[in-house]
Structures are given as C-alpha cells and as structure tokens.
Motif scaffolding. Structure first.
Motif, PDB file in Angstrom:
ATOM      1  N   PHE A   5       0.836  -1.205   0.000  1.00 21.36           N
ATOM      2  CA  PHE A   5       0.000   0.000   0.000  1.00 21.36           C
ATOM      3  C   PHE A   5       0.866   1.249   0.000  1.00 21.36           C
ATOM      4  O   PHE A   5       0.521   2.271  -0.613  1.00 21.36           O
ATOM      5  CB  PHE A   5      -0.962  -0.016   1.191  1.00 21.36           C
ATOM      6  N   GLY A   6       2.002   1.177   0.684  1.00 23.77           N
ATOM      7  CA  GLY A   6       2.931   2.299   0.657  1.00 23.77           C
ATOM      8  C   GLY A   6       3.495   2.538  -0.727  1.00 23.77           C
ATOM      9  O   GLY A   6       3.671   3.683  -1.160  1.00 23.77           O
ATOM     10  N   ARG A   7       3.756   1.448  -1.446  1.00 16.34           N
ATOM     11  CA  ARG A   7       4.316   1.561  -2.806  1.00 16.34           C
ATOM     12  C   ARG A   7       3.383   2.332  -3.735  1.00 16.34           C
ATOM     13  O   ARG A   7       3.834   3.070  -4.608  1.00 16.34           O
ATOM     14  CB  ARG A   7       4.586   0.158  -3.367  1.00 16.34           C
ATOM     15  N   ILE A   8       2.053   2.136  -3.562  1.00 13.13           N
ATOM     16  CA  ILE A   8       1.104   2.813  -4.448  1.00 13.13           C
ATOM     17  C   ILE A   8       0.665   4.170  -3.885  1.00 13.13           C
ATOM     18  O   ILE A   8      -0.272   4.792  -4.401  1.00 13.13           O
ATOM     19  CB  ILE A   8      -0.136   1.929  -4.738  1.00 13.13           C
ATOM     20  N   GLY A   9       1.319   4.615  -2.801  1.00 13.41           N
ATOM     21  CA  GLY A   9       1.047   5.946  -2.276  1.00 13.41           C
ATOM     22  C   GLY A   9      -0.086   6.029  -1.274  1.00 13.41           C
ATOM     23  O   GLY A   9      -0.482   7.134  -0.879  1.00 13.41           O
ATOM     24  N   GLU A  10      -0.617   4.886  -0.839  1.00 18.84           N
ATOM     25  CA  GLU A  10      -1.720   4.880   0.127  1.00 18.84           C
ATOM     26  C   GLU A  10      -1.151   4.817   1.549  1.00 18.84           C
ATOM     27  O   GLU A  10      -1.228   3.786   2.230  1.00 18.84           O
ATOM     28  CB  GLU A  10      -2.641   3.687  -0.150  1.00 18.84           C
ATOM     29  N   LEU A  11      -0.598   5.941   2.010  1.00 19.49           N
ATOM     30  CA  LEU A  11       0.041   5.976   3.321  1.00 19.49           C
ATOM     31  C   LEU A  11      -0.956   5.754   4.458  1.00 19.49           C
ATOM     32  O   LEU A  11      -0.642   5.054   5.434  1.00 19.49           O
ATOM     33  CB  LEU A  11       0.767   7.310   3.525  1.00 19.49           C
TER      34      LEU A  11
ATOM     35  N   GLY B 209       1.192  -7.698  17.867  1.00 18.50           N
ATOM     36  CA  GLY B 209       2.242  -7.131  18.699  1.00 18.50           C
ATOM     37  C   GLY B 209       3.471  -6.810  17.864  1.00 18.50           C
ATOM     38  O   GLY B 209       3.639  -7.338  16.773  1.00 18.50           O
ATOM     39  N   LEU B 210       4.302  -5.919  18.365  1.00 23.35           N
ATOM     40  CA  LEU B 210       5.529  -5.545  17.665  1.00 23.35           C
ATOM     41  C   LEU B 210       6.691  -6.309  18.295  1.00 23.35           C
ATOM     42  O   LEU B 210       7.094  -6.018  19.425  1.00 23.35           O
ATOM     43  CB  LEU B 210       5.751  -4.034  17.760  1.00 23.35           C
ATOM     44  N   LYS B 211       7.185  -7.298  17.570  1.00 25.52           N
ATOM     45  CA  LYS B 211       8.153  -8.234  18.142  1.00 25.52           C
ATOM     46  C   LYS B 211       9.468  -8.308  17.380  1.00 25.52           C
ATOM     47  O   LYS B 211      10.329  -9.112  17.713  1.00 25.52           O
ATOM     48  CB  LYS B 211       7.537  -9.646  18.200  1.00 25.52           C
ATOM     49  N   SER B 212       9.622  -7.506  16.325  1.00 27.31           N
ATOM     50  CA  SER B 212      10.858  -7.599  15.537  1.00 27.31           C
ATOM     51  C   SER B 212      11.173  -6.274  14.857  1.00 27.31           C
ATOM     52  O   SER B 212      10.280  -5.456  14.603  1.00 27.31           O
ATOM     53  CB  SER B 212      10.730  -8.700  14.472  1.00 27.31           C
ATOM     54  N   VAL B 213      12.454  -6.089  14.549  1.00 23.88           N
ATOM     55  CA  VAL B 213      12.892  -4.893  13.825  1.00 23.88           C
ATOM     56  C   VAL B 213      12.320  -4.903  12.412  1.00 23.88           C
ATOM     57  O   VAL B 213      12.080  -3.830  11.818  1.00 23.88           O
ATOM     58  CB  VAL B 213      14.431  -4.817  13.813  1.00 23.88           C
ATOM     59  N   GLU B 214      12.074  -6.101  11.856  1.00 26.17           N
ATOM     60  CA  GLU B 214      11.508  -6.198  10.498  1.00 26.17           C
ATOM     61  C   GLU B 214      10.139  -5.543  10.414  1.00 26.17           C
ATOM     62  O   GLU B 214       9.784  -4.933   9.396  1.00 26.17           O
ATOM     63  CB  GLU B 214      11.416  -7.668  10.062  1.00 26.17           C
ATOM     64  N   GLN B 215       9.344  -5.672  11.485  1.00 22.45           N
ATOM     65  CA  GLN B 215       8.029  -5.021  11.492  1.00 22.45           C
ATOM     66  C   GLN B 215       8.181  -3.502  11.420  1.00 22.45           C
ATOM     67  O   GLN B 215       7.469  -2.829  10.653  1.00 22.45           O
ATOM     68  CB  GLN B 215       7.260  -5.426  12.754  1.00 22.45           C
ATOM     69  N   PHE B 216       9.092  -2.962  12.195  1.00 23.34           N
ATOM     70  CA  PHE B 216       9.323  -1.508  12.158  1.00 23.34           C
ATOM     71  C   PHE B 216       9.853  -1.077  10.790  1.00 23.34           C
ATOM     72  O   PHE B 216       9.464  -0.032  10.261  1.00 23.34           O
ATOM     73  CB  PHE B 216      10.303  -1.107  13.261  1.00 23.34           C
ATOM     74  N   ASN B 217      10.739  -1.886  10.214  1.00 29.14           N
ATOM     75  CA  ASN B 217      11.308  -1.541   8.904  1.00 29.14           C
ATOM     76  C   ASN B 217      10.247  -1.486   7.811  1.00 29.14           C
ATOM     77  O   ASN B 217      10.369  -0.717   6.857  1.00 29.14           O
ATOM     78  CB  ASN B 217      12.391  -2.547   8.515  1.00 29.14           C
ATOM     79  N   SER B 218       9.197  -2.330   7.927  1.00 30.17           N
ATOM     80  CA  SER B 218       8.154  -2.341   6.891  1.00 30.17           C
ATOM     81  C   SER B 218       7.435  -0.996   6.816  1.00 30.17           C
ATOM     82  O   SER B 218       7.120  -0.514   5.728  1.00 30.17           O
ATOM     83  CB  SER B 218       7.147  -3.471   7.154  1.00 30.17           C
ATOM     84  N   MET B 219       7.173  -0.391   7.984  1.00 30.30           N
ATOM     85  CA  MET B 219       6.524   0.921   7.990  1.00 30.30           C
ATOM     86  C   MET B 219       7.526   2.026   7.699  1.00 30.30           C
ATOM     87  O   MET B 219       7.205   3.036   7.064  1.00 30.30           O
ATOM     88  CB  MET B 219       5.861   1.155   9.350  1.00 30.30           C
ATOM     89  N   MET B 220       8.774   1.795   8.126  1.00 30.46           N
ATOM     90  CA  MET B 220       9.839   2.772   7.889  1.00 30.46           C
ATOM     91  C   MET B 220      10.038   2.991   6.390  1.00 30.46           C
ATOM     92  O   MET B 220      10.214   4.130   5.935  1.00 30.46           O
ATOM     93  CB  MET B 220      11.145   2.267   8.507  1.00 30.46           C
ATOM     94  N   THR B 221      10.022   1.909   5.620  1.00 36.64           N
ATOM     95  CA  THR B 221      10.254   2.044   4.178  1.00 36.64           C
ATOM     96  C   THR B 221       9.160   2.859   3.506  1.00 36.64           C
ATOM     97  O   THR B 221       9.420   3.614   2.567  1.00 36.64           O
ATOM     98  CB  THR B 221      10.380   0.651   3.515  1.00 36.64           C
ATOM     99  N   VAL B 222       7.922   2.756   4.012  1.00 38.93           N
ATOM    100  CA  VAL B 222       6.804   3.522   3.443  1.00 38.93           C
ATOM    101  C   VAL B 222       7.030   5.016   3.674  1.00 38.93           C
ATOM    102  O   VAL B 222       6.933   5.827   2.741  1.00 38.93           O
ATOM    103  CB  VAL B 222       5.466   3.066   4.068  1.00 38.93           C
ATOM    104  N   TYR B 223       7.331   5.382   4.918  1.00 33.36           N
ATOM    105  CA  TYR B 223       7.549   6.793   5.237  1.00 33.36           C
ATOM    106  C   TYR B 223       8.735   7.365   4.457  1.00 33.36           C
ATOM    107  O   TYR B 223       8.669   8.476   3.914  1.00 33.36           O
ATOM    108  CB  TYR B 223       7.787   6.970   6.729  1.00 33.36           C
ATOM    109  N   CYS B 224       9.810   6.587   4.395  1.00 34.57           N
ATOM    110  CA  CYS B 224      11.037   7.099   3.764  1.00 34.57           C
ATOM    111  C   CYS B 224      10.909   7.226   2.250  1.00 34.57           C
ATOM    112  O   CYS B 224      11.455   8.157   1.658  1.00 34.57           O
ATOM    113  CB  CYS B 224      12.218   6.211   4.134  1.00 34.57           C
ATOM    114  N   LYS B 225      10.182   6.307   1.622  1.00 30.41           N
ATOM    115  CA  LYS B 225       9.975   6.402   0.164  1.00 30.41           C
ATOM    116  C   LYS B 225       9.240   7.678  -0.215  1.00 30.41           C
ATOM    117  O   LYS B 225       9.408   8.200  -1.318  1.00 30.41           O
ATOM    118  CB  LYS B 225       9.191   5.188  -0.335  1.00 30.41           C
TER     119      LYS B 225
END
Length: 421
Positions: free
Chosen positions: A262-268, A283-299
């Motif tokens: 959804f981040g890729r198509i601009g649906e933030l 629950g938030l249990k890994s750095v990978e989960q944070f990175n998934s949202m991080m990539t959306v914001y940063c793109k």
C-alpha cells in the motif's frame, strides 16, 4: 482413538505431513515408532520410509542406515532407498547419497525427481552452480522425468541472480517438454518481470497466477500482494488483502507485505491502518516489522514520522540494522537533508549485510533510489560506491534490461509465443 475409532494409514499419512510442515520431527518419529510398535494396522513401505526419514533427521545418518538394514526385506525397495538418499542430502552427505544412487541403479530402482531437486539446491551456490548441467544430464540418463518443481527451482535460482534471460530459457524448456507450469512457476515469472520493471509482462503473468491458483495458498496470496503493489492496482490489492484476512491465521509477514504494498502505491493512510492492526493483533516483536513501515515513510519523504518510528523502535529495545539505516538514508535525501543522509548511509555501512539481504529486491530497490538521488545532485563518488553493490548482486542487468525501450515489447512477444504453444 480414545473414542474407539480405528487408526488408519491415511490418518497417519496426514498427521506426518502436517508434523513435517511444522518441523516437528521429534513428534513425527514418536508417532511412527508407536505405529511400528503397536501395529494399529499392518505397517507398509510408506510407514517404514517415514521411520527411516525421521530417525535420520533426529539421530543422524548412521542410525538411519542401521535402521534401514533391520526393515523387512520386502520393504527395502525404491521408496525406502529414495528416502534414505534424501535424508543423506538433507544432512549434506553428498558422497554417501551418490553411493546409494549407484546401488539403486544396480537394483533397477527408479530415482525420484525429489532426489535431483535436493541435489540442484545443494549446488545452487555460485561456486557449485557449474555442476547443475551435469545433474540435469544425469537426470536424463537415469530416465527421471523433470517435475514442475524441478523447473521452479531452476527458475528461482536464476531469479535470485536477477538473470531474466536464463530464467526464461528454463521456462521455454519446460514448455517444450510439455511440463505444465503451476502457480509457483507464474509467481516466479511475474516477480522477476516486476523487479525488471517490465510491468505489462508482469500483468499477464499475474493473470496466469490467478488462473492457476489451487485454493487460498497463503504464500501465493502474499506474492500477489507484492505484485499488485508493483502494478499500482489498489482495487486488486484490497481484494487479495481481504482474502488473506479471511484465512484462519494471518502471519505477521503478510501484514508487513501489505504495509509495503500500500505504501508503494502511495496509500500511506491505508498502510498506517494495517500497521495499527498488526500492532494490536500481533504485537511488535521484531525490527523487520518496524522496517516495513519505515520504508513507506522514507519512500515518500515523511522523515518526521520515520524518525518517531525509529525512536519508538529503540525505546522498545529493538536494535536498528543496516536495512533501517538504508531506508532512513532515502528518507533524508527525499526530505532534502543531504548531509544527514550521508551520515546515515555511513552509519548503516558499519553493519554486516549477508548475501541474502544484499541480493534482496527491497534492499536493491532502495539502494537504486538513493543512487538516483545522488546522481541528480552530481555526487558521482557515492553513486559509484552504491553501484559496486549492484555489481556484486548482478542487479545491473536488471536495471539496464528494464531501461531498454525494446525490453517490454520483446518480453510481451515472448509471452504471446508461450501462451500460443
């Protein structure tokens, strides 16, 4: 069984397959030992092959070989031999497996395609890959008919190397020998074309994936989420996400893929909704989960939200990794903070990056976006440094192939030929 119902072979078959998928090898061995000891039915060759398989996995090849010699002679046949060879290969004992394969040829037992699948995977590293043609020739000499899974493995190896030309060569060969592609085949093809930015071709392969799907396979649905993100189709992305949410169990990985798509198509906003849902349900249990949202914001250059997420991650005790800093570098550049971007890039380069991450599409695409922004600023030194990563990952051919004006037309012509045959 407690209710007085008999235990049948089919019950054991489904139980063992389920335990194998869950990697519950110890429990599977206990089940098979019970079957052989209590004999709820007359044990068959399949039961003994399971016993040898899980004994080898848990206690090693010597124990498996010893057990093999104590199996009744009438059951020491092709199934048992094939399972013993596969057990040897799973442990990396290649020379021993070749000895058993030689013995099978002497006895006239057919060798399973699963054996050659394992051998191809074991020889898929760059240093060993030159052996794969010999394995395919041996497969032909042993009159082993290649299975669709064999071709899928060969295509996936080429896709991992970003070699679209060789991938298509194996697909053409599969069609020539009349091996019918399945949903996995089309997933590999569609993803490879999406990474190469050949989106019209990707769309045609995605249609083939949907037509060849057998039930709601979560792994295929995850791939479709990725692909519809590449194609920018919000309607289809929502449809597939609704199907995934209707499954009995939704993995955290599926949430992360949906957030990125959804981040890729601009649906933030939609990505943030799914993030909140994942946080509350999984629950938030890994750095990978944070990175998934991080990539959306940063793109999209939303650096303030990415920074807050970064601080939240550290507060919860999760250490940022090289991927985190690579995303943040892109976010800094998108926000016009070039000096901070360089510091963040240098910080990320202190972290080790294994080959799997360095060759992964998200890493390479983020790196390409950074390189393009550096190029716009005339920073040749950093562009060259990042292109070293592309060279190591053999990603340059995908960049050049996707940029070629004739590449899309050529790929569509090839697809037309494939679907006509």
């Amino acid at each position: 069984m407690r209710d007085g119902f008999p235990v049948r072979g089919a019950d054991v078959f489904h139980t063992i397959n389920r335990l194998r998928k869950l990697n519950f090898n110890k429990r599977a061995l206990e089940v098979m030992e019970w079957v052989i000891r209590e004999r709820p039915y007359r044990p068959r060759e399949l039961d003994y092959s399971y016993l040898v398989e899980f004994t080898s996995k848990l206690h090693g090849i010597p124990h498996g070989e010893n057990l093999f010699t104590r199996v009744p002679v009438e059951f020491q046949n092709e199934l048992l031999y094939n399972n013993l060879v596969i057990a040897c290969l799973d442990k990396g004992v290649i020379r021993r497996s070749f000895e058993y394969m030689k013995r099978m040829r002497e006895l006239g037992y057919p060798i399973s395609h699963l054996v050659f699948n394992r051998l191809i995977i074991l020889h898929s590293s760059p240093g060993r890959r030159k052996m794969i043609p010999s394995l395919l020739n041996q497969m032909k000499a042993d009159k082993v008919t290649p299975h669709v899974s064999t071709y899928n493995i060969l295509m996936k190896i080429e896709a991992n190397e970003h070699n679209l030309e060789n991938l298509m060569r194996f697909f053409d060969r599969m069609k020539r020998v009349q091996v019918e592609p399945n949903e996995i085949s089309y997933c590999i093809l569609a993803t490879a074309h999406a990474v190469a930015r050949l989106y019209a071709a990707t769309e045609m392969y995605v249609e083939a994936v949907e037509k060849s799907m057998t039930g709601n396979n979560w792994s295929t649905l995850d791939v479709l989420v990725i692909l519809y993100g590449y194609l920018g189709s919000q309607k289809e992305l929502e449809r597939i996400w609704d199907i995934i949410k209707g499954l009995p169990f939704v993995r955290s990985k599926s949430y992360m893929l949906a957030i990125e798509a959804f981040g890729r198509i601009g649906e933030l906003n939609r990505a943030e909704e799914i993030w909140s849902e994942m946080e509350s349900l999984k629950g938030l249990k890994s750095v990978e989960q944070f990175n998934s949202m991080m990539t959306v914001y940063c793109k999209h250059g939303v650096l303030d939200k990415a920074s807050r997420l970064y601080k939240n991650m550290k507060t919860k005790g999760y250490k940022p990794n090289a991927i985190t800093y690579r995303h943040l570098t892109l976010g800094c550049l998108k926000s016009g903070k070039a000096e901070q971007a360089l510091k963040t890039l240098e910080l990320g380069m202190r972290f080790p990056v294994n080959k799997r991450v360095g060759n992964s599409t998200p890493w390479l695409e983020t790196t390409l976006s950074i390189a393009e922004l550096f190029a716009e600023k005339g920073d040749v030194e950093n562009v060259e440094r990042l292109f070293e990563e592309f060279h190591k990952a053999k990603y340059c051919r995908m960049i050049l192939g996707g940029a070629n004006p004739d590449a899309e037309t050529y790929s569509l012509l090839k697809i037309t030929e494939q679907f006509q045959t």
